[in-house]
Design a protein around this motif. Structure first.
Motif, PDB file in Angstrom:
ATOM      1  N   CYS A 187      88.311  60.685  78.922  1.00  0.00           N
ATOM      2  CA  CYS A 187      87.819  59.413  78.400  1.00  0.00           C
ATOM      3  C   CYS A 187      86.343  59.207  78.745  1.00  0.00           C
ATOM      4  O   CYS A 187      85.508  58.966  77.865  1.00  0.00           O
ATOM      5  CB  CYS A 187      88.665  58.264  78.946  1.00  0.00           C
ATOM      6  N   ALA A 188      86.011  59.282  80.031  1.00  0.00           N
ATOM      7  CA  ALA A 188      84.648  58.946  80.466  1.00  0.00           C
ATOM      8  C   ALA A 188      83.599  59.845  79.827  1.00  0.00           C
ATOM      9  O   ALA A 188      82.616  59.341  79.261  1.00  0.00           O
ATOM     10  CB  ALA A 188      84.569  58.987  81.990  1.00  0.00           C
ATOM     11  N   ALA A 192      80.735  58.448  77.054  1.00  0.00           N
ATOM     12  CA  ALA A 192      79.308  58.573  77.365  1.00  0.00           C
ATOM     13  C   ALA A 192      78.593  59.401  76.298  1.00  0.00           C
ATOM     14  O   ALA A 192      77.483  59.059  75.865  1.00  0.00           O
ATOM     15  CB  ALA A 192      79.134  59.201  78.745  1.00  0.00           C
ATOM     16  N   GLY A 227      88.763  55.060  82.988  1.00  0.00           N
ATOM     17  CA  GLY A 227      87.688  55.843  82.395  1.00  0.00           C
ATOM     18  C   GLY A 227      86.445  55.003  82.106  1.00  0.00           C
ATOM     19  O   GLY A 227      85.310  55.513  82.122  1.00  0.00           O
ATOM     20  N   PHE A 228      86.623  53.703  81.850  1.00  0.00           N
ATOM     21  CA  PHE A 228      85.481  52.830  81.580  1.00  0.00           C
ATOM     22  C   PHE A 228      84.867  52.286  82.861  1.00  0.00           C
ATOM     23  O   PHE A 228      83.888  51.544  82.809  1.00  0.00           O
ATOM     24  CB  PHE A 228      85.914  51.665  80.681  1.00  0.00           C
ATOM     25  N   ASN A 229      85.459  52.638  84.020  1.00  0.00           N
ATOM     26  CA  ASN A 229      84.873  52.302  85.311  1.00  0.00           C
ATOM     27  C   ASN A 229      84.052  53.452  85.889  1.00  0.00           C
ATOM     28  O   ASN A 229      83.475  53.304  86.966  1.00  0.00           O
ATOM     29  CB  ASN A 229      85.958  51.914  86.311  1.00  0.00           C
ATOM     30  N   GLU A 230      84.028  54.575  85.195  1.00  0.00           N
ATOM     31  CA  GLU A 230      83.268  55.708  85.694  1.00  0.00           C
ATOM     32  C   GLU A 230      81.763  55.432  85.586  1.00  0.00           C
ATOM     33  O   GLU A 230      81.277  54.751  84.667  1.00  0.00           O
ATOM     34  CB  GLU A 230      83.617  56.974  84.913  1.00  0.00           C
ATOM     35  N   VAL A 233      79.841  56.388  82.322  1.00  0.00           N
ATOM     36  CA  VAL A 233      79.963  55.468  81.196  1.00  0.00           C
ATOM     37  C   VAL A 233      79.073  54.244  81.402  1.00  0.00           C
ATOM     38  O   VAL A 233      78.382  53.778  80.493  1.00  0.00           O
ATOM     39  CB  VAL A 233      81.432  55.056  80.999  1.00  0.00           C
ATOM     40  N   THR A 255      85.895  45.838  83.541  1.00  0.00           N
ATOM     41  CA  THR A 255      85.466  47.199  83.854  1.00  0.00           C
ATOM     42  C   THR A 255      83.963  47.214  84.078  1.00  0.00           C
ATOM     43  O   THR A 255      83.258  46.246  83.779  1.00  0.00           O
ATOM     44  CB  THR A 255      85.836  48.156  82.715  1.00  0.00           C
TER      45      THR A 255
END
Length: 516
Positions: A187-188, A192, A227-230, A233, A255
């Motif tokens: 996801c991440a 990105a 994944g949106f907390n990576e 991103v 997030t």
């Protein structure tokens, strides 16, 4: 380990091993005894080598386990180890005989519990906030009506259908979809890459660059939205040159991309509402504004017309403005002949006074004295003139003897050119003088026409004459045998006129008093 036992040496009961044999036996024992295991602990120091391999420690309050993740395995990790993070690592134990150490080759890292995830999230949030990525000054305003909207989401979910449906209802726009995985290890990096890919498009190219980006995903657990907390991103959203709306999860989900984006929408549907206005509302507003403009224009014109009418009533009539100058002109025209006569008489009197002061005896004596002085000077001048003429004649004869015919011809030519030039100048001067005189004559003619009585005739007046003499009274006209009346367009002869009989004056009756 029976294969490592050799026969004991004579006189000894214990077998001997080489270093490689014992290291290999330990490695096989560890790998065969434990196999694939999961270990829970806190991440200690983390070190990434130049080769790309990741080395870190997993520890508890008493012991430390060295862990290694090879370069090819890092991309498959759902969570990258960070110091202080409580994790559960999955892998195989092995030994490294060159240093007499054992370690664990980690193939998967998972955060141990939601509390640890929140702690990691807070740590990342503080680090990004310290860099200024959450500052309001960095956030860009959303375009009022974007031409192209880029959407980063899964192409098979309900999110993209909700966004397209809401855009179609409010204001249809062109939409570019970049399909990505919205959960899991992929996801991440995919999100990105999608954000960076949209920003890399060339404005006005074959594939239009979006004016607005929407990163959207439906609701889910913390692990699903992780994944949106990576960090990758969050940094991609902060570095985006295109205004970005974050629409990840439901209203209660938060997030890191929500903090670094330019605007956060509670749901994907709300993101579509923020992206475009309602077309019908805009049409209504434009119509309303047009009506207000027309009303304001009409009212402004009416006010200015009323103001102009008010000002016009305050201005005097043109007849009133011209009556004063007309009267002054009439007075001046009446006074002009008398003034001219007085001026001539005054100058004639002055001339008489000056001529009277001159006596004939004085004039005769003065003329005699001047005549005597003139004769004396002429007697002195005659010899000098003769000598001068003789000298110049001799000089001329000497010079003419030396002059060549060619020189004489050149001089004659120059004199002829000079004569032509002077004649042309004289002709131009005469023409200019004649034109000036003609202009003065025409000006005097115009002045005479303006001040003469013929101009008065064109306004309705007439001139009455009897045998060439002016008739100015009614009595004189009644006594004349033949009258000549001059109009503006000609003259007319009429017979004798009788004076009108006086009309009897009405006497007021005794019953009615006189008003006078």
């Amino acid at each position: 380990m029976s294969d490592l036992i050799d026969d004991p040496a004579p006189g000894q009961n214990m077998p001997e091993y080489t270093v490689s044999e014992i290291s290999g036996a330990v490695k096989r024992t560890l790998e065969g005894e434990f196999g694939r295991i999961r270990v829970r602990g806190e991440v200690g120091r983390v070190f990434r080598a130049r080769s790309g391999h990741l080395y870190y420690d997993v520890k508890d309050d008493r012991n430390v386990l060295a862990c290694t993740t090879w370069k090819g395995q890092i991309a498959r990790l759902s969570v990258e180890p960070e110091e202080g993070l409580e994790v559960v690592v999955t892998g195989r134990l092995t030994a490294f005989g060159a240093q007499s150490k054992y370690n664990m080759n980690v193939e998967e890292v998972a955060v141990a519990g939601q509390g640890a995830l929140m702690a990691l999230l807070e740590k990342r949030k503080k680090a990004l906030a310290a860099e200024g990525l959450f500052d309001k000054e960095r956030k860009r305003p959303l375009p009022f009506l974007p031409e192209v909207i880029g959407v980063v989401t899964s192409p098979s979910g309900a999110v993209i259908r909700d966004i397209l449906h809401r855009l179609r209802e409010r204001f249809p726009r062109k939409v570019l979809i970049w399909p990505v995985a919205v959960q899991g290890t992929a996801c991440a990096p995919e999100v990105a890459r999608a954000i960076n890919g949209f920003n890399a498009l060339t404005p006005g190219g074959a594939l239009p660059r979006p004016d607005l980006l929407i990163v959207a995903r439906g609701g889910g657990s913390v692990e699903d939205l992780w994944g949106f907390n990576e960090e990758i991103v969050a940094r991609a959203a902060a570095a985006s040159a295109i205004p970005l709306i974050s629409a990840v999860g439901h209203e209660t989900d938060t997030t890191l991309i929500d903090f670094t984006s330019d605007h956060r929408a509670p749901t994907p549907t709300a993101a579509a509402e923020l992206a475009v206005p309602v077309r019908l509302d805009l049409l209504t507003q434009i119509e309303s504004q047009g009506g207000r403009i027309r009303t304001a224009a009409r009212n402004g014109i009416a006010r200015r017309q009323q103001r102009l009418a008010d000002l016009a009533r305050g201005l005097p009539r043109h007849d009133t403005l011209l009556s004063g100058p007309r009267q002054r002109l009439d007075i001046a025209s009446d006074r002009l002949p008398a003034a001219l006569i007085r001026g001539v008489q005054h100058r004639r009197l002055r001339l008489s006074e000056l001529s009277g002061s001159l006596r004939p005896v004085t004039l005769a004596r003065l003329l005699a004295a001047n005549r005597t002085e003139l004769q004396r000077l002429s007697l002195r001048l005659s010899p000098a003139l003769e000598r001068g003429l003789r000298t110049r004649r001799e000089l001329y004869e000497n010079q003419s003897a030396r002059l060549l015919p060619r020189t004489l011809e050149a001089q004659i030519t120059r004199e002829r050119v000079r004569l032509d030039t002077l004649s042309r100048r004289l002709s131009r001067c005469g023409t200019t003088w004649i034109e000036a005189l003609r202009g003065r004559i025409e000006a005097h003619d115009r002045l005479l026409a303006t001040l003469g009585y013929e101009a008065t005739l064109r306004r309705g007046y007439v001139v009455v004459r009897e045998r060439g003499n002016l008739v100015t009274t009614c009595t004189a006209a009644a006594q004349a045998a033949l009258l000549e009346i001059q109009f503006a367009d000609g003259r007319l002869n009429v017979g004798p006129q009788s004076s009108p009989a006086p009309r009897p004056r009405k006497t007021p009756s005794p019953e009615q008093g006189s008003l006078f």
